[in-house]
Write a protein that holds these residues in place. Sequence first.
Motif, mmCIF file in Angstrom:
data_model
loop_
_atom_site.group_PDB
_atom_site.id
_atom_site.type_symbol
_atom_site.label_atom_id
_atom_site.label_comp_id
_atom_site.label_asym_id
_atom_site.label_seq_id
_atom_site.Cartn_x
_atom_site.Cartn_y
_atom_site.Cartn_z
ATOM 1 N N LEU A 264 0.814 -1.213 0.000
ATOM 2 C CA LEU A 264 0.000 0.000 0.000
ATOM 3 C C LEU A 264 0.850 1.266 0.000
ATOM 4 O O LEU A 264 0.511 2.240 -0.689
ATOM 5 N N ASN A 265 1.942 1.273 0.741
ATOM 6 C CA ASN A 265 2.836 2.436 0.720
ATOM 7 C C ASN A 265 3.380 2.680 -0.680
ATOM 8 O O ASN A 265 3.448 3.820 -1.138
ATOM 9 N N GLU A 266 3.744 1.605 -1.374
ATOM 10 C CA GLU A 266 4.259 1.744 -2.741
ATOM 11 C C GLU A 266 3.161 2.235 -3.686
ATOM 12 O O GLU A 266 3.404 3.090 -4.535
ATOM 13 N N ARG A 267 1.951 1.707 -3.542
ATOM 14 C CA ARG A 267 0.856 2.118 -4.430
ATOM 15 C C ARG A 267 0.466 3.580 -4.188
ATOM 16 O O ARG A 267 0.173 4.307 -5.130
ATOM 17 N N ILE A 268 0.497 4.009 -2.952
ATOM 18 C CA ILE A 268 0.186 5.416 -2.658
ATOM 19 C C ILE A 268 1.330 6.299 -3.150
ATOM 20 O O ILE A 268 1.098 7.366 -3.733
ATOM 21 N N ARG A 269 2.559 5.862 -2.953
ATOM 22 C CA ARG A 269 3.724 6.646 -3.398
ATOM 23 C C ARG A 269 3.708 6.866 -4.908
ATOM 24 O O ARG A 269 4.050 7.936 -5.397
ATOM 25 N N THR A 270 3.277 5.864 -5.663
ATOM 26 C CA THR A 270 3.307 5.953 -7.126
ATOM 27 C C THR A 270 1.972 6.375 -7.740
ATOM 28 O O THR A 270 1.864 6.458 -8.961
ATOM 29 N N ALA A 271 0.980 6.635 -6.901
ATOM 30 C CA ALA A 271 -0.351 6.991 -7.412
ATOM 31 C C ALA A 271 -0.317 8.275 -8.227
ATOM 32 O O ALA A 271 0.327 9.254 -7.846
#
Length: 160
Positions: free
Chosen positions: A76-83
Amino acid sequence: MSVAFTKEDSAETAAETMLPEKPIPAGPNLVTANGLAQLQRQLAEATAAYEAALAIEDINERRRQAANPWRDLRYLNERIRTAQLVPPPESNDLVAFGSRVTFQRDDGRTQTFTVVGEDEADPKAGTLSFASPLARALMGKAVGDVAVLGEAEVEIVGIG
């Protein structure tokens, strides 16, 4: 208790706590405002679950209980970071990311989906990933246009 049993338990626990990473979809991470909020809610839930697991006294049980939330936190941190937040489409002339599109299938069924990001997609709930073959076939089309999907065709009857 024999050391053999302790080692076996530790090996079993280690195997349970080394979960494979959740796969990150290739390509851009496009999200709607709702999709970004959904990711943020899931991150808060995973954080709470991880913190609760860390409070468990038994180390083996703590590792077991923390494994899933820890993996979810990384994902989730990666998906939010790259959103990449995409605003709603400015017009309903063409199917675009964020459009609600209604189409009719060859067999007469009419379906409606909103084109959204991959993490937000849930066809049963009426959302379709922009990366799906159907969404890719619909993108850029207008009402009355026919989109070809393999052997089938769908006609766009509404964009909202």
